[in-house]
Design a protein around this motif. Sequence first.
Motif, PDB file in Angstrom:
ATOM      1  N   PHE A  56       4.446 -94.525 -22.920  1.00 62.36           N
ATOM      2  CA  PHE A  56       5.001 -95.592 -23.963  1.00 62.36           C
ATOM      3  C   PHE A  56       5.958 -94.687 -24.840  1.00 62.36           C
ATOM      4  O   PHE A  56       7.164 -95.237 -25.000  1.00 62.36           O
ATOM      5  CB  PHE A  56       3.949 -95.999 -25.017  1.00 62.36           C
ATOM      6  CG  PHE A  56       4.518 -97.203 -25.646  1.00 62.36           C
ATOM      7  CD1 PHE A  56       4.905 -98.193 -25.464  1.00 62.36           C
ATOM      8  CD2 PHE A  56       4.318 -96.638 -27.358  1.00 62.36           C
ATOM      9  CE1 PHE A  56       5.322 -99.277 -26.326  1.00 62.36           C
ATOM     10  CE2 PHE A  56       4.674 -97.654 -28.053  1.00 62.36           C
ATOM     11  CZ  PHE A  56       5.312 -98.854 -27.657  1.00 62.36           C
ATOM     12  N   TRP A  57       5.479 -93.564 -25.338  1.00 69.13           N
ATOM     13  CA  TRP A  57       6.227 -92.681 -25.852  1.00 69.13           C
ATOM     14  C   TRP A  57       7.588 -92.145 -25.422  1.00 69.13           C
ATOM     15  O   TRP A  57       8.700 -92.191 -25.848  1.00 69.13           O
ATOM     16  CB  TRP A  57       5.526 -91.431 -26.542  1.00 69.13           C
ATOM     17  CG  TRP A  57       6.353 -90.621 -27.193  1.00 69.13           C
ATOM     18  CD1 TRP A  57       6.767 -90.332 -28.419  1.00 69.13           C
ATOM     19  CD2 TRP A  57       6.652 -89.359 -26.470  1.00 69.13           C
ATOM     20  NE1 TRP A  57       7.348 -89.153 -28.621  1.00 69.13           N
ATOM     21  CE2 TRP A  57       7.610 -88.447 -27.384  1.00 69.13           C
ATOM     22  CE3 TRP A  57       6.608 -88.678 -25.235  1.00 69.13           C
ATOM     23  CZ2 TRP A  57       7.911 -87.207 -27.109  1.00 69.13           C
ATOM     24  CZ3 TRP A  57       7.169 -87.533 -24.669  1.00 69.13           C
ATOM     25  CH2 TRP A  57       7.708 -86.776 -25.683  1.00 69.13           C
ATOM     26  N   ILE A  59       9.053 -93.560 -22.972  1.00 70.21           N
ATOM     27  CA  ILE A  59      10.283 -94.701 -22.855  1.00 70.21           C
ATOM     28  C   ILE A  59      10.924 -94.741 -24.169  1.00 70.21           C
ATOM     29  O   ILE A  59      12.284 -94.941 -24.421  1.00 70.21           O
ATOM     30  CB  ILE A  59       9.745 -95.913 -22.117  1.00 70.21           C
ATOM     31  CG1 ILE A  59       9.253 -95.440 -20.754  1.00 70.21           C
ATOM     32  CG2 ILE A  59      10.733 -97.006 -22.088  1.00 70.21           C
ATOM     33  CD1 ILE A  59       8.490 -96.527 -20.296  1.00 70.21           C
ATOM     34  N   ARG A  60      10.275 -94.974 -25.079  1.00 74.63           N
ATOM     35  CA  ARG A  60      10.623 -95.343 -26.627  1.00 74.63           C
ATOM     36  C   ARG A  60      11.363 -94.103 -27.070  1.00 74.63           C
ATOM     37  O   ARG A  60      12.685 -94.408 -27.632  1.00 74.63           O
ATOM     38  CB  ARG A  60       9.690 -95.674 -27.368  1.00 74.63           C
ATOM     39  CG  ARG A  60      10.040 -96.787 -28.365  1.00 74.63           C
ATOM     40  CD  ARG A  60       8.506 -97.533 -29.084  1.00 74.63           C
ATOM     41  NE  ARG A  60       9.060 -97.964 -30.329  1.00 74.63           N
ATOM     42  CZ  ARG A  60       8.879 -97.165 -31.337  1.00 74.63           C
ATOM     43  NH1 ARG A  60       7.956 -96.144 -31.424  1.00 74.63           N
ATOM     44  NH2 ARG A  60       9.269 -97.616 -32.530  1.00 74.63           N
ATOM     45  N   ASN A  61      10.901 -92.877 -27.099  1.00 75.97           N
ATOM     46  CA  ASN A  61      11.695 -91.700 -27.882  1.00 75.97           C
ATOM     47  C   ASN A  61      11.834 -90.805 -26.950  1.00 75.97           C
ATOM     48  O   ASN A  61      12.915 -90.108 -26.914  1.00 75.97           O
ATOM     49  CB  ASN A  61      10.845 -91.397 -29.088  1.00 75.97           C
ATOM     50  CG  ASN A  61      10.429 -92.443 -29.890  1.00 75.97           C
ATOM     51  OD1 ASN A  61       9.298 -92.989 -29.617  1.00 75.97           O
ATOM     52  ND2 ASN A  61      10.913 -92.842 -31.034  1.00 75.97           N
ATOM     53  N   THR A  64      15.183 -89.895 -24.857  1.00 73.37           N
ATOM     54  CA  THR A  64      16.360 -89.662 -25.587  1.00 73.37           C
ATOM     55  C   THR A  64      16.375 -88.358 -26.357  1.00 73.37           C
ATOM     56  O   THR A  64      17.099 -87.439 -26.427  1.00 73.37           O
ATOM     57  CB  THR A  64      16.506 -90.655 -26.796  1.00 73.37           C
ATOM     58  OG1 THR A  64      15.246 -91.281 -27.038  1.00 73.37           O
ATOM     59  CG2 THR A  64      17.628 -91.791 -26.339  1.00 73.37           C
TER      60      THR A  64
END
Lengths: 449, 290
Positions: A56-57, A59-61, A64
């Motif tokens: 989850f982390w 993909i989210r942050n 990037t």
Amino acid sequence: MFNKKKYEQKTTFRELFKKGDAMTKLSFVIMGSANLANKQWLKGLFFLGTQVAFLFWLIRNGLTALSMLSTLGTQEQGLVMDKKLGIPVLQEGDNSMLILLFGIAAILLCILMIVLYIVNLKSARHLYELKQAGQKAPTTMEDLSSLLNERFHATLMTIPLLGVLFFTILPLIYMISIAFTNYDHNHLPPKNLFTWVGFSNFANVLNGKMAATFFPVLSWTLIWAVIATATCFFFGVLLALLINRKGIKFKGLWRTIFVITLAVPQFVSLLIMRNLLNGAGPINATLMSWGLIDTAIPFLTDPLWAKISVIFVNMWIGLPATMLVSTGIIQNLPEDQIEAARIDGANAFQIFRNITFPQILFVMTPALIQQFIGNINNFNVIFLLTGGGPTNSDFYGAGSTDLLVTWLYNLTLNTMDYNLASVIGILIFILSAVFSLIAYTRTNSFKEG
Amino acid sequence: MEAKKKNKSYKSSQRISLTGSYILLIVMSIVWMFPIVWIVLSSFRAEGGAFVPYIIPKSFTLDNYKILLSNSTGSFPFVRWFLNTLFIATISCILSTFITIAMAYALSRLRFRMRKPILKIALVLNMFPGFMSMFAIYYILKALDLTQTKFALILVYSAGAALGFYIAKGFFDTIPMALDESAMIDGANKWQIFTKITLPLSKPMIVYTSLMSFMGPWMDFIFAKVIMGDKVENYTVAIGLFSMMTKTTANSLFMSFTAGCVLIAIPITILFIIMQRFYVAGITSGSVKE
């Protein structure tokens, strides 16, 4: 009894994947499946939960954060014409500093995840092996109780090590990376971006403009460390001998007098010393009123005097510690050798030179080298007493009594040259590392370790 | 006859050198106590100004202490600083002691695969100058929105404790392994050995560790300064007192500053003198060869 149990040849992960049942195979993709299949609910859910949270982390942050690490940001903060409004609007840019920090944190998290993934596989393999041998898988309760026995070290060390990871290792990696960027007073985020520059900061410090400051500061640091360590040690031992000699009364009282100065917080005693040594301070005033001097002695404002003052004040602070430790050693020295030497007609000085001192030196060598490293990094004495001053116009951001550490501090706080500060930090590390290696190879706790 | 004479001259030379020793000790004691006596005297001095050309005050007063203690909302809320420091020191003392003892015990008494690598990594990490990473820590705390809080200082002090285990480890190394082994034969698990055997034996080390980790926050200057910035009400005494001396008011505040120094130094000094045998035991057992 305390030796590691020797297992037979383990199944490799490749074999495990080939031979294991479906749930074991699934463990390679979904962490914790094997544990869940064997009713190890807590362990299985823990593995599964961390994997879900991690993905989850990521993909989210995470992605990037990782991808921006190579450029450290491209979007500069600035005014951008907003077509709808028709006026320039302040657009937030990238912040190289945060990108670097989060990028490194992301790498550490990934490494942590890989470690957990391997632990998960090992756990699956362990279950597989138990099944092959016809044994039952340990229940959750058995697992928990092993945390107080076979895996007690994990219980004790997990939290401290996480602390070390995020409050020592992460900052260190961050600082080391900064040494390879151009993060200086011209590139301060969020207004400006900084970027990777390779080894040019090192070249600057060792060979370029900064060399004219670096080498004088380095040599003063070394001179200071040698003199500060030697004076404290030598006079501390002499003081201990003086107090411990036969016939001196009130030994405890004398010791306490010196111990008091050890107990006074350094920021108090050093600030007091700074006031005492001030040009208009009581020492100068007293000397003048006694008629010993006509003009005030520039204790802290003349480069040479400042250096002498720092060394003497450091003795005032450091000598009692050596005195305490060497007292312990002196009281344990064998009396008979000294007695024999005395009968042979040796005087006090000869006994000291040939018998007492070498023995103390032998015992205290490791502590002495540690003190030496401590003095290389002795921030307090310099910062609180002279503040690095008097200022030296030949130096960049450093004064005459500045050590490498206090210079590092100035470079970060006053001139904002974070990249140079990091280079200095790394060089100090190399310096300390060389001496530490000498010290630790001589200490007991490492040899036995 | 000859021997008697020699004995007599030996005795008189002994007496002379003993007198010399006393003189030397007295002179050194005066030099060592002078700054402390001066600060105590200054804190009771009634005449103003940072510097006066004499050492013993002309008249004594308690006003300096009153000014210091009553300035609870002004620019130097000393009582508040004192309570802040006490709070930070107590909590981080408890946490650091737990962490240090746990690390030291695990690395000294337990055997596991990562033990040697951890010892080596800790060695290397300890060689970096402590506050080289200070600014990075500052930004981490900022990212967590924790800067200028007491919690941040506690976090930093306790997290740093995990690497300071070498002295405690040296102590645990000296406790004979046979004790553990016999307990194990009796069926104790490692947790029981730790709590029932090793910890009771380690009182000096625990006292030393907690003393050091209590005094650390009292004495620390630089970390506290960077983390607290300009948040005066969260200052610890170290930065608080320092800030009193860097302002333009330094001259008028000087006597209150010395009063603050006295108030800080006294409890720590007493604590230290009571605990000094543990201090010596700590240093020697950790680093000295047996």
